[in-house]
Scaffold this active site. Structure first.
Site, mmCIF file in Angstrom:
data_model
loop_
_atom_site.group_PDB
_atom_site.id
_atom_site.type_symbol
_atom_site.label_atom_id
_atom_site.label_comp_id
_atom_site.label_asym_id
_atom_site.label_seq_id
_atom_site.Cartn_x
_atom_site.Cartn_y
_atom_site.Cartn_z
ATOM 1 N N ALA A 11 -19.237 -19.044 -20.774
ATOM 2 C CA ALA A 11 -19.922 -19.673 -21.908
ATOM 3 C C ALA A 11 -21.366 -19.880 -21.430
ATOM 4 C CB ALA A 11 -19.240 -20.981 -22.262
ATOM 5 N N MET A 13 -23.236 -22.284 -20.254
ATOM 6 C CA MET A 13 -23.478 -22.960 -18.966
ATOM 7 C C MET A 13 -23.135 -22.049 -17.791
ATOM 8 S SD MET A 13 -24.739 -26.028 -19.201
ATOM 9 C CE MET A 13 -24.316 -26.988 -17.743
ATOM 10 N N ALA A 76 -12.879 -28.079 -19.790
ATOM 11 C CA ALA A 76 -12.127 -29.083 -19.028
ATOM 12 C C ALA A 76 -10.706 -29.213 -19.568
ATOM 13 C CB ALA A 76 -12.843 -30.428 -19.113
ATOM 14 N N SER A 128 -25.388 -31.576 -14.410
ATOM 15 C CA SER A 128 -26.116 -32.114 -15.559
ATOM 16 C C SER A 128 -27.426 -31.382 -15.766
ATOM 17 C CB SER A 128 -26.399 -33.601 -15.384
ATOM 18 O OG SER A 128 -27.182 -34.065 -16.477
ATOM 19 N N GLY A 129 -27.837 -31.332 -16.999
ATOM 20 C CA GLY A 129 -29.124 -30.708 -17.321
ATOM 21 C C GLY A 129 -29.019 -29.741 -18.465
ATOM 22 N N LYS A 182 -20.548 -38.134 -12.190
ATOM 23 C CA LYS A 182 -21.038 -37.414 -13.370
ATOM 24 C C LYS A 182 -20.584 -38.110 -14.656
ATOM 25 C CE LYS A 182 -22.803 -34.192 -16.017
ATOM 26 N NZ LYS A 182 -21.998 -33.955 -17.153
ATOM 27 N N HIS A 185 -22.786 -41.057 -15.117
ATOM 28 C CA HIS A 185 -24.081 -40.518 -15.570
ATOM 29 C C HIS A 185 -24.050 -40.358 -17.098
ATOM 30 C CE1 HIS A 185 -26.279 -36.986 -17.024
ATOM 31 N NE2 HIS A 185 -27.194 -37.201 -16.098
HETATM 32 P P1 ATR Z 1 -17.904 -22.791 -25.636
HETATM 33 O O1 ATR Z 1 -18.713 -23.534 -24.625
HETATM 34 O O2 ATR Z 1 -18.415 -21.417 -25.988
HETATM 35 O O3 ATR Z 1 -17.468 -23.606 -26.810
HETATM 36 P P2 ATR Z 1 -15.315 -23.244 -24.513
HETATM 37 O O4 ATR Z 1 -14.259 -23.022 -25.514
HETATM 38 O O5 ATR Z 1 -15.685 -24.617 -24.132
HETATM 39 O O6 ATR Z 1 -16.579 -22.376 -24.905
HETATM 40 O O7 ATR Z 1 -14.936 -22.461 -23.208
HETATM 41 C C1 ATR Z 1 -15.773 -22.392 -22.123
HETATM 42 C C2 ATR Z 1 -15.251 -21.387 -21.164
HETATM 43 O O8 ATR Z 1 -13.914 -21.734 -20.804
HETATM 44 C C3 ATR Z 1 -15.195 -19.981 -21.727
HETATM 45 O O9 ATR Z 1 -15.591 -19.106 -20.717
HETATM 46 C C4 ATR Z 1 -13.742 -19.813 -22.074
HETATM 47 O O10 ATR Z 1 -13.251 -18.491 -21.998
HETATM 48 P P3 ATR Z 1 -13.186 -17.549 -23.292
HETATM 49 O O11 ATR Z 1 -14.542 -16.912 -23.404
HETATM 50 O O12 ATR Z 1 -12.139 -16.557 -22.950
HETATM 51 O O13 ATR Z 1 -12.853 -18.424 -24.465
HETATM 52 C C5 ATR Z 1 -13.096 -20.592 -20.977
HETATM 53 N N1 ATR Z 1 -11.739 -20.979 -21.320
HETATM 54 C C6 ATR Z 1 -11.347 -21.774 -22.325
HETATM 55 N N2 ATR Z 1 -10.014 -21.923 -22.311
HETATM 56 C C7 ATR Z 1 -9.541 -21.200 -21.270
HETATM 57 C C8 ATR Z 1 -8.255 -20.953 -20.710
HETATM 58 N N3 ATR Z 1 -7.163 -21.537 -21.221
HETATM 59 N N4 ATR Z 1 -8.178 -20.147 -19.636
HETATM 60 C C9 ATR Z 1 -9.272 -19.590 -19.112
HETATM 61 N N5 ATR Z 1 -10.507 -19.775 -19.579
HETATM 62 C C10 ATR Z 1 -10.655 -20.576 -20.632
#
Ligand code: ATR
Length: 467
Positions: A11, A13, A76, A128-129, A182, A185
């Site tokens: 994504a 970040m 997360a 952060s940032g 964090k 923060h």
């Molecule tokens: P965004 O910041 O675009 O909203 P996100 O849903 O928060 O994205 O996910 C951030 C990252 O976590 C992405 O790289 C996402 O992978 P995809 O591009 O395949 O969606 C990854 N991610 C989310 N769920 C995941 C999972 N269950 N296993 C592995 N990667 C995951």
């Protein structure tokens, strides 16, 4: 040639962090669950940086130098556990996983333990940032084992934001210390944002200032003791126009504040650890209240606010500025105290002054005020108030804050964070709180006992005897 480091989760970040690392001269392998994102990233954003895309997790791991160092920038929660499970079959003892997401510190605690048992090193790292920081220099808060930190220190110091006091990265402490710091923060960030919003509310609805006028005031404030990233973006926001309507952008944005949970987690941790963080708590509550737009709209018709437009005098603006400074100070006071307590309780070994140092650049709460805080912070004075110079500084602001609270009451404007910073300070500086009455009430209905002021021991009396 093998890559120095791997990064999973592309994504924005993750992409920016990968580019930042590669631009410091390290070869980076990248992987993302959805292959299309990896392809797009390489096609659109990689311009000569040594970034190697991988579409198979085993190939990805095998492309890394030993011991492998892998940064996770995935969502997360469960995604972090899922990704770790996918990696584990291909990792060896001594390899390192760094979770750079906003994981809950309890999850980091658990993962640290589980991975340690397998001989895998683990760092929970606050980043952060925002997007800009990730690309040009974030504030990094890694926690875990020192041994793990040493493996990536060189890279982290290079990619972090720089200030005159060094890179904004330090080994924060044991196990989940990085994610805890964090989280706090972000809690401080919630309180400062809400305090700025309250000041804006008064400027808008009591002083009837235009967005341009407010922008100029915040811009001027940003040159003084309030100088900070959040005040800076506020004046930039206030001068932005909506291209469609020509109105100030803020005026076309719906007044419902979203949240991802880190503020709430801070309040929950503070309540669990028994540390007062009222400004953070109320900032979270106010975001929640903002969500009930329909209820607010209906109630606003049942209760007509008494509001008298006032001319904005020099003194009133000074009082607003001083109140914001006071509220920012209290937000940091509460946050640092919470970190100090967590460090003691969980054995993190956090250096409070170092935490403030790495918040001087790169991160959302960077502020000139941090230099002042660093002069007075210690383990004994984590809440920062126990110092004569600090008291004099705050005494110089308190009358202003009282004037603003009076004005907010007269005009029926909600100012939960300004108000809570006042009450937090007044409670902490009150030798005799009315808690004696609460103890009596507790003993009355629940025989919960009380202590006496004149002798040691624990007492209970029969309150109704002889009535
Ligand atoms: P965004 O910041 O675009 O909203 P996100 O849903 O928060 O994205 O996910 C951030 C990252 O976590 C992405 O790289 C996402 O992978 P995809 O591009 O395949 O969606 C990854 N991610 C989310 N769920 C995941 C999972 N269950 N296993 C592995 N990667 C995951």
């Amino acid at each position: 040639m093998k890559s120095s480091i791997g990064l999973i989760g592309l994504a924005v970040m993750g992409q920016n962090l990968a580019l930042n690392i590669a631009r410091k001269g390290y070869k980076v392998s990248v992987f993302n669950r959805t292959a299309q994102k990896t392809e797009e990233f390489v096609k659109n954003r990689v311009k000569g940086e040594e970034i190697e895309p991988h579409y198979d997790i085993k190939d990805f791991v095998e492309s890394l130098e030993r011991p492998r160092k892998i940064i996770l920038m995935v969502k997360a929660g469960k995604p972090v556990d899922d990704t770790i499970s996918q990696l584990l079959p291909y990792l060896e003892p001594g390899d390192l996983i760094i979770d750079g997401g906003n994981s809950h510190y309890m999850d980091t605690e658990r993962r640290f333990k589980e991975l340690s048992e397998k001989g895998i090193l683990f760092l929970g790292m606050g980043v952060s940032g925002g997007e800009y920081g990730a690309l040009y220099g974030p504030s990094l808060m890694p926690g875990g084992s020192r041994e793990a930190y040493n493996l990536v220190e060189e890279i982290l110091l290079k990619i972090a934001a720089k200030t005159e006091e060094g890179p904004c990265c330090t080994y924060v402490g044991e196990r989940s210390a990085g994610h805890f710091v964090k989280m706090v923060h972000n809690g401080i960030e919630y309180a400062i944002m809400q305090a700025i919003a309250e000041v804006y509310h008064i400027m808008r609805d009591v002083l009837s200032l235009s967005s341009e006028e407010m922008s100029s005031i915040f811009e001027e404030w940003n040159r003084g003791e309030l100088s900070s990233f959040l005040v800076e973006i506020t004046y930039k926001i206030l001068r932005k126009k909506d291209e469609e309507t020509g109105k100030p952008m803020v005026d076309v944005i719906l007044d419902k504040a979203e949240q991802k949970g880190t503020g709430k987690w801070t309040s929950q941790a503070a309540l669990d650890l028994g540390i007062p963080t009222p400004s953070i708590n109320l900032a979270v509550v106010e975001r929640v209240i903002s969500h009930f737009k329909d209820i607010r709209t209906r109630l606003s018709k049942l209760y007509n606010k008494r509001r008298s437009a006032t001319q904005g005098s020099e003194e009133f603006l000074r009082d607003l500025r001083n109140s914001l400074f006071f509220a920012m100070f209290m937000a940091f006071s509460q946050g640092m105290w919470l970190i100090a307590e967590a460090s003691k309780e969980f054995g993190y070994g956090v250096n409070l002054s170092e935490v403030l140092r790495i918040w001087k650049g790169g991160c959302i709460i960077r502020a000139k005020l941090i230099d002042t805080l660093r002069r007075y912070i210690s383990n004994e004075n984590a809440y920062l108030l126990e110092n004569e110079e600090v008291m004099n500084l705050l005494k110089g602001k308190i009358d202003s804050l009282k004037n603003i609270l009076k004005a907010s009451i007269e005009n029926e404007i909600p100012v939960p964070v300004l108000n809570s910073s006042y009450n937090y300070f007044m409670s902490l500086t009150e030798e005799r709180l009315p808690a004696n009455l609460i103890q009596a009430q507790r003993d009355f209905f629940g025989a919960h006992t009380f202590e006496r002021v004149d002798r040691e021991g624990v007492f209970h009396i029969n309150w109704e005897e002889g009535e």
